[in-house]
Design an enzyme around this catalytic site. Structure first.
Site, short mmCIF file in Angstrom:
data_model
loop_
_atom_site.label_atom_id
_atom_site.label_comp_id
_atom_site.label_asym_id
_atom_site.label_seq_id
_atom_site.Cartn_x
_atom_site.Cartn_y
_atom_site.Cartn_z
CE1 TYR A 145 -3.61 -2.60 1.05
CE2 TYR A 145 -5.18 -0.31 1.32
CZ TYR A 145 -4.81 -2.15 1.82
OH TYR A 145 -6.43 -2.29 0.74
CG ASP A 224 -2.41 -20.16 -1.55
OD1 ASP A 224 -2.05 -20.07 -0.09
OD2 ASP A 224 -1.95 -20.96 -2.54
CG ASP A 248 -8.32 -3.98 1.96
OD1 ASP A 248 -8.69 -4.24 2.67
OD2 ASP A 248 -7.48 -4.50 0.44
CG ASP A 252 -14.13 -7.01 2.26
OD1 ASP A 252 -13.68 -6.28 3.42
OD2 ASP A 252 -14.43 -6.46 1.49
#
Ligand code: IPM
Ligand code: MN
Length: 374
Positions: A145, A224, A248, A252
């Protein structure tokens, strides 16, 4: 705990941000009135609304106010007019990323809870998710980021560098270990150490301090596999520690367990300042419709109270949210036939904070169209 006087900066932001923030402030006002604290609310601009008003997504006045605040409460930032324009020079999200960096908010804490009342609501099988209680520690001011980014001269290739230092990993890892010590004593580091050098530094660093926390069992998962395990068997997790981008994405994903993105709060903390925000975005399609779920922001306000060491007050807010869920006082994404708007759900929760015993009366009042005034 005696009477506290605290200055809270509110950044309503864009889309549904102002609506959900109003409800969280209403609940905080109910807390201050019930417990006798003095909270002052200072509203500032950030995000697309700040770009419209000042040209900058994070105006200096906002940053100054946040630096002086005891805590910051944020709604959401983002606007579709920027999402589909990759050439935009300023973007609402830069406000949030800038604020995280400037305030040194390196640890983002995201609790994932499967509420019994909503098990059937998740697309996942109820028996798989029942009892899930995960605490995600997402690193927030480093990694891809914030690494150098750019384009080749002819602009046909681009790069985003991912860098981490041992120091950056240590400070959040200690927090995650300490949280695990107060919970179920299990810490899972999520990385991609089979491919990435930064991930190998994460493993090495986290491993090196594990002996300081002998009661915590440390394990590792490649991201993963973690993405799959969170859906297959979420109860296996207690505290998850991970870098910025992986955090992040998996947070979600994990929100599906709670049944709605509208339920998930977060706290971003560093050495001084702290910021509290729902993990959902600005949901522009719902703006102004009164259908946004305010619970994620209200639960973020509960984390803000935790941060002030106001345990009873924070628990009172969480109990009030539970009470609203028990009573079916929820927004339409949780019950399409519901009668309740964002404001009515917020009002109900604020009212419960004031006096849980009177809630029934209040619910009947809402049904009669007589919302209470707080
Ligand atoms: C979040 C959001 C932000 C992020 C965006 C809005 C920049 O998705 O807080 O999870 O990617 O960190
Ligand atoms: Mn996100």
């Amino acid at each position: 705990m005696g009477i506290l006087s605290k200055r809270i900066v509110v950044l309503p932001g864009d889309g549904i941000g102002p609506e959900v923030c109003s409800e969280a402030v209403r609940v905080l006002r109910a807390v201050s009135s019930r417990f006798g604290h003095e909270f002052t609310f200072d509203y500032q601009l950030m995000g697309a609304c700040a770009i419209d008003a000042t040209g900058s997504p994070l105006p200096d006045a906002t940053l100054d106010a946040c630096r002086r605040a005891d805590a910051v409460l944020l709604g959401a930032v983002g606007d579709p007019k920027y999402d589909n324009d990759p050439t935009a020079k300023v973007r609402p999200e830069q406000g949030l990323l800038g604020l995280r960096k400037e305030l040194g908010l390196y640890a983002n804490i995201r609790p994932i809870t499967a509420y019994d009342q909503l098990l059937e609501h998740s697309p996942l099988k109820a028996e798989r998710i029942r009892g899930t209680d995960i605490l995600i520690f997402r690193e927030l001011t480093g990694g891809i980021y914030f690494g150098e980014k750019g384009r080749s001269e002819d602009r046909t290739s681009a790069y985003d560098h991912c860098t981490y230092s041992r120091e950056e990993i240590l400070r959040i890892a200690h927090r995650a270990f300490k949280a695990a010590e107060t919970r179920r004593h299990q810490l899972t580091l999520v990385d991609k150490a089979n491919v990435l050098e930064t991930s190998r530094l994460w493993r090495e660093t986290v491993q090196s301090i594990a002996p300081e926390y002998p009661s915590v069992a440390l394990d590792y998962l490649f991201v993963d596999n973690a993405a799959m395990q969170i859906i297959l068997n979420p109860r296996q997790f207690d505290v998850i520690l991970t870098e910025n981008m992986f955090g992040d994405i998996i947070s979600d994903e994990a929100s599906v367990i709670a049944g709605s993105l509208g339920l998930l709060p977060s706290a971003s903390v560093g050495n001084g300042a702290a910021l509290f925000e729902p993990i959902h975005g600005s949901y522009p399609q719902a703006k102004g419709k009164g259908i946004a779920n305010p619970m994620a922001t209200i639960l973020s306000a509960a984390m803000l109270l935790d941060h002030f060491h106001l345990q009873e007050e924070a628990d009172c807010v969480r109990d009030a949210v539970q009470h609203a869920l028990d009573q079916g006082v929820v927004t339409p994404e949780l019950n399409p036939t519901t009668l309740y708007s964002t404001e009515q759900v917020g009002n109900f929760i604020a009212y419960s904070v004031l006096d849980i015993a009177d809630c029934e009366v209040h619910r009947n009042n809402i049904k009669l169209g007589m919302s209470t005034i707080i």
